[in-house]
Design a protein around this motif. Structure first.
Motif, PDB file in Angstrom:
ATOM      1  N   GLY A 233      29.690 -29.395  16.797  1.00 30.89           N
ATOM      2  CA  GLY A 233      28.670 -28.430  16.409  1.00 30.89           C
ATOM      3  C   GLY A 233      27.710 -28.113  17.531  1.00 30.89           C
ATOM      4  O   GLY A 233      27.253 -26.968  17.668  1.00 30.89           O
ATOM      5  N   PHE A 234      27.355 -29.104  18.367  1.00 28.12           N
ATOM      6  CA  PHE A 234      26.424 -28.885  19.471  1.00 28.12           C
ATOM      7  C   PHE A 234      27.161 -28.481  20.746  1.00 28.12           C
ATOM      8  O   PHE A 234      26.782 -27.543  21.439  1.00 28.12           O
ATOM      9  N   SER A 235      28.230 -29.198  21.053  1.00 26.25           N
ATOM     10  CA  SER A 235      28.957 -28.938  22.302  1.00 26.25           C
ATOM     11  C   SER A 235      29.877 -27.727  22.212  1.00 26.25           C
ATOM     12  O   SER A 235      30.227 -27.136  23.232  1.00 26.25           O
ATOM     13  N   ASN A 236      30.289 -27.409  20.956  1.00 26.83           N
ATOM     14  CA  ASN A 236      31.232 -26.302  20.719  1.00 26.83           C
ATOM     15  C   ASN A 236      32.588 -26.562  21.369  1.00 26.83           C
ATOM     16  O   ASN A 236      33.371 -25.639  21.596  1.00 26.83           O
TER      17      ASN A 236
END
Length: 286
Positions: A233-236
């Motif tokens: 979700g953060f790093s994609n």
């Protein structure tokens, strides 16, 4: 096919009757003579029998009738029939075993609670495992949980709190506390009978080394693994999520395997109530 299903239903019916007899013996030979009660409708029936002199078997059957009807409407015909058979067997057994010799006296409160709770738990657990029920309070709790923002367990606890409070006025505070402890023991034994001693656990691992961890689990633990694709979700960034089902005895070893390969791995371990299908058998690693 139909013959096999009929034989299976007969087997379940026999097991339900056996479970009901075991529960009735726990009530009549251990708990009731020592003023210790169960929760739910059974507890209400015991108090009613004590106050009004009505045979326990009659009260058990009559008070459970509305809940059998609810079970028929909410769960299905088979459940209602199996529960009717179990409740009828419990009612008849309490009548037949009413004069059975009490196996423990009032001077053994700890043994009364332990043995009574275990007998009840084994009996009720066998009935539940085979698709029936001996107490309508659980059916009511399932129905209410759909209408109000409380879990089934919360509702049962709330119902039994009032029942044990009532027991404290009829049998005394000490007996009410012993009754609550008996109920707790019975509940845990029921869980063991239903789920089994080797309770399963689901494991999910998110790591850059998921495949390496999976290979180690298969080689060192003998369990199969499944990979699913995910995205951070953060790093994609895309990632592999490892899924595995183990029994509770293998949890420490699995965690150790993961730490050896990736100490920073994200690991989620949760209880699984039942495992069916697939190939859950442990592979021989020796």
């Amino acid at each position: 096919m139909k013959k096999g299903k009929s034989l299976e239903n007969i087997r379940k019916l026999i097991m339900i009757i056996i479970g009901a007899v075991i529960a009735a013996y726990g009530l009549e030979a251990v708990l009731i003579p020592n003023a210790v009660i169960d929760g739910g409708v059974t507890g209400l029936s015991i108090m009613g029998a004590h106050l009004f002199g009505i045979p326990l078997g009659i009260l058990l059957f009559v008070l459970n009738i509305p809940f059998i009807y609810i079970g028929y409407k909410q769960v299905g015909k088979t459940f209602a029939l199996m529960s009717s058979a179990g409740i009828a067997a419990l009612s008849i057994s309490t009548v037949l075993l009413h004069d059975v010799k009490t196996i423990l006296g009032p001077n053994d409160p700890l043994l009364i609670v332990l043995s009574g709770g275990m007998l009840l738990g084994v009996g009720i657990g066998i009935v539940l495992r085979n698709g029936g029920a001996l107490d309508g309070s659980e059916v009511l709790a399932v129905l209410l949980s759909r209408k109000i923002p409380f879990s089934v367990g919360d509702i049962i606890l709330f119902i039994n709190a009032f029942i044990f409070l009532g027991a404290s006025f009829i049998f005394g505070l000490e007996s009410a506390l012993y009754s609550a402890l008996t109920y707790y023991i019975a509940k845990n034994v029921i869980d063991i009978i239903q789920v089994g001693l080797e309770k399963s656990k689901e494991v999910r691992v998110v790591s850059a080394k998921s495949e390496e961890i999976g290979d180690a689990i298969q080689a060192r633990l003998g369990r199969g693994v499944t990979y699913t694709h995910g995205r951070g979700g953060f790093s994609n960034e895309p990632t592999e999520i490892l899924n595995c089902v183990i029994n509770r005895m293998e949890e420490n070893k699995l965690v150790s395997i993961i730490k050896d390969i990736d100490e920073g791995a994200f690991v989620v371990i949760s209880d699984v109530s039942e495992v069916r299908g697939g190939n859950f058998k442990k592979r021989d690693i020796h």
